[in-house]
Design an enzyme around this catalytic site. Structure first.
Site, PDB file in Angstrom:
ATOM      1  N   MET A 169       0.736  -1.218   0.004  1.00 43.59           N
ATOM      2  CA  MET A 169       0.058   0.007  -0.123  1.00 43.59           C
ATOM      3  C   MET A 169       0.789   1.211   0.029  1.00 43.59           C
ATOM      4  SD  MET A 169      -3.443  -0.883   1.988  1.00 43.59           S
ATOM      5  CE  MET A 169      -2.723  -0.580   3.635  1.00 43.59           C
ATOM      6  N   HIS A 198       9.306  -3.578   3.297  1.00 41.07           N
ATOM      7  CA  HIS A 198       8.782  -3.583   1.738  1.00 41.07           C
ATOM      8  C   HIS A 198       9.983  -3.811   0.964  1.00 41.07           C
ATOM      9  CE1 HIS A 198       5.623  -0.782   3.256  1.00 41.07           C
ATOM     10  NE2 HIS A 198       4.834  -1.769   2.917  1.00 41.07           N
ATOM     11  N   GLN A 225     -10.344  -2.450   2.343  1.00 42.73           N
ATOM     12  CA  GLN A 225      -9.710  -3.137   3.636  1.00 42.73           C
ATOM     13  C   GLN A 225      -9.742  -2.273   4.735  1.00 42.73           C
ATOM     14  OE1 GLN A 225      -6.087  -4.042   1.679  1.00 42.73           O
ATOM     15  NE2 GLN A 225      -4.989  -3.736   3.689  1.00 42.73           N
ATOM     16  N   GLY A 246       4.969 -10.316   3.814  1.00 41.07           N
ATOM     17  CA  GLY A 246       5.549 -10.058   5.041  1.00 41.07           C
ATOM     18  C   GLY A 246       4.936 -11.186   6.201  1.00 41.07           C
ATOM     19  N   ASP A 289       2.463  -9.275   8.791  1.00 43.35           N
ATOM     20  CA  ASP A 289       0.755  -9.577   8.921  1.00 43.35           C
ATOM     21  C   ASP A 289       0.738 -10.948   8.867  1.00 43.35           C
ATOM     22  OD1 ASP A 289      -0.010  -6.696   8.798  1.00 43.35           O
ATOM     23  OD2 ASP A 289       1.294  -6.621   6.934  1.00 43.35           O
ATOM     24  N   VAL A 343      11.037  -7.421   9.291  1.00 47.73           N
ATOM     25  CA  VAL A 343      12.085  -6.516   9.701  1.00 47.73           C
ATOM     26  C   VAL A 343      11.922  -5.479  10.765  1.00 47.73           C
ATOM     27  CG1 VAL A 343      13.688  -4.558   8.317  1.00 47.73           C
ATOM     28  CG2 VAL A 343      12.720  -6.909   6.964  1.00 47.73           C
ATOM     29  N   SER A 389       4.389   0.962   7.999  1.00 49.15           N
ATOM     30  CA  SER A 389       4.020   2.336   7.444  1.00 49.15           C
ATOM     31  C   SER A 389       3.577   3.292   8.596  1.00 49.15           C
ATOM     32  CB  SER A 389       3.269   2.407   6.218  1.00 49.15           C
ATOM     33  OG  SER A 389       3.748   1.604   5.187  1.00 49.15           O
TER      34      SER A 389
HETATM   35  O1  PAF Z   1      -0.084  -5.860   3.256  1.00 48.62           O
HETATM   36  C1  PAF Z   1      -0.500  -4.890   2.751  1.00 48.62           C
HETATM   37  O2  PAF Z   1       0.133  -3.812   2.643  1.00 48.62           O
HETATM   38  C2  PAF Z   1      -1.831  -4.971   1.996  1.00 48.62           C
HETATM   39  O3  PAF Z   1      -2.779  -5.550   2.917  1.00 48.62           O
HETATM   40  C3  PAF Z   1      -2.067  -5.692   0.909  1.00 48.62           C
HETATM   41  C4  PAF Z   1      -1.701  -7.020   0.938  1.00 48.62           C
HETATM   42  C5  PAF Z   1      -1.031  -4.943  -0.192  1.00 48.62           C
HETATM   43  C6  PAF Z   1      -3.544  -5.583   0.233  1.00 48.62           C
HETATM   44  O4  PAF Z   1      -4.096  -4.196   0.175  1.00 48.62           O
END
Ligand code: PAF
Length: 284
Positions: free
Chosen positions: A30, A37, A61, A147, A150, A176, A186
Site C-alpha cells: 500500500m 517492503h 480493507q 511479510g 501481517d 524487518v 508504514s
Molecule cells: O499488506 C498490505 O500492505 C496490504 O494488506 C496488501 C496485501 C497490499 C493488500 O492491500
C-alpha cells in the site's frame, strides 16, 4: 523501471513477459515503502526474472472510522526506493481503475478471517483477499512475496491460493525490525516521540514470551498474563488482544504441548496508532 497505472496495460505487459519465458514476481503493497517492503522486493528479485511492485491503498480493507484518508502516501519517494530495490514495473492504479462503480464480487475466506484482526476489524480481510486476488489476475505472477509481520494476512492468502487454485508460489518473508526491535510498518510514522519510545514494548513482550517458553512454561494463560502486565507497564498502551494460537488455523491454545507450532500475536494501541507484531514458536 516502468510505471503503469492501467489494468489492461499491466495485464498485457505481464502476458508479454510470460511469453518471453520469464518468471514474474509480485510484491503487493500500500506504499509508503520502508525497509520491510524493500526486503520483500529484494527477495522477489531472487525468485523471479521480472519484479512487479504494486502500490494501491485499498479502500475495501479499511472500515469507515479507520485511517484510509490519512494513510501516508509519497509516490515519488516510493518510486525511487522501489526501483533501487530491484522493481522492474511499478503498478499504481487509481481507485476507479481497480473498482468500477458496479463492482459486486468479493473474495471471502471464512473462519480464519473471523478471529484476531478479523474480529476487531470486521470486513478487513474480505477487502484484503479481494484486492490480492485482483492483483494476482492483473500482474499474473509465478511468485508473490508477503511479510510475516501481517501473519494472519499471510495465512489467509495461502488459504485463498489453495482454495481458488491460483498457480502461484508464495514466499512469506521475515519481519524487518528497527534497531530497538519495533517491527517496521508504514503506520509507525504516526507515533509521537513518547508513543514511539513506549512501542518498543511490543517486541520486548514477544521476546519475554519466547524466553518463558524456552525456560519451560507451557501454560498459555500464564504467558499471556505476563505479556499483558509488561505491556500495561507503559501508560499509553491499550491492548486489543494478546493471543497464543496454533500457527495454521489460529485456534487459541491453552497448553503448549510438544510438536505444537504457535503464533504469538499482539495488537496494541499507542495513542491513535494501532500496532501489531508476532512471533512463531515451535515447541520441541
Ligand atoms: O499488506 C498490505 O500492505 C496490504 O494488506 C496488501 C496485501 C497490499 C493488500 O492491500
Amino acid at each position: 523501471m516502468t510505471t503503469i497505472s492501467s489494468v489492461l496495460e499491466m495485464q498485457r505487459t505481464a502476458d508479454s513477459v510470460r511469453l518471453q519465458g520469464k518468471r514474474i514476481g509480485v510484491v503487493p503493497t500500500m506504499g509508503y515503502l520502508h525497509a520491510g517492503h524493500l526486503s520483500l522486493i529484494r527477495i522477489a528479485t531472487q525468485h523471479a526474472d521480472v519484479v512487479i511492485t504494486t502500490i494501491f491503498v485499498n479502500p475495501l480493507q479499511f472500515a469507515p472510522h479507520e485511517d484510509f484518508t490519512r494513510y501516508p502516501r509519497d509516490i515519488e519517494r516510493d518510486s525511487r526506493l522501489a526501483e533501487e530495490a530491484g522493481t522492474d514495473y511499478l503498478f499504481i492504479p487509481e481507485q476507479n481503475e481497480m473498482y468500477s462503480s458496479n463492482h459486486l464480487t468479493y473474495v471471502q475466506t471464512e473462519s480464519l478471517a473471523e478471529v484476531l484482526e478479523g474480529k476487531i476489524r470486521p470486513g478487513h480481510f474480505r477487502g484484503v483477499t479481494t484486492v490480492v486476488a485482483k492483483l494476482f489476475n492483473i500482474t499474473k505472477p509465478h511468485v508473490a512475496v508477503f511479510g510475516q509481520k501481517d501473519a494472519q494476512q499471510a495465512l489467509l492468502i495461502q488459504q485463498m491460493v489453495r482454495d481458488l487454485n491460483f498457480n502461484i508460489e508464495l514466499n512469506i518473508a521475515p519481519i524487518v525490525r528497527e534497531p530497538d526491535g519495533l517491527a517496521m510498518s508504514s503506520r509507525n510514522v504516526y507515533l509521537n516521540p513518547e508513543e514511539r519510545k513506549q512501542s518498543v514494548l511490543l517486541s520486548q513482550s514477544l521476546l519475554m514470551a519466547e524466553k518463558m517458553i524456552v525456560e519451560g512454561e507451557r501454560n498459555s494463560q500464564i504467558i499471556k498474563e505476563a505479556v499483558t502486565k509488561l505491556l500495561y507497564s507503559q501508560p499509553l498502551a491499550v491492548i486489543d488482544y494478546v493471543s497464543i494460537a496454533d500457527a495454521s488455523m489460529l485456534h487459541e491454545i491453552e497448553f503448549l504441548s510438544s510438536g505444537t507450532t504457535a503464533l504469538i500475536s499482539l495488537a496494541v494501541h499507542f495513542g491513535k496508532t494501532r500496532l501489531i507484531d508476532n512471533t512463531i514458536v515451535r515447541i520441541s
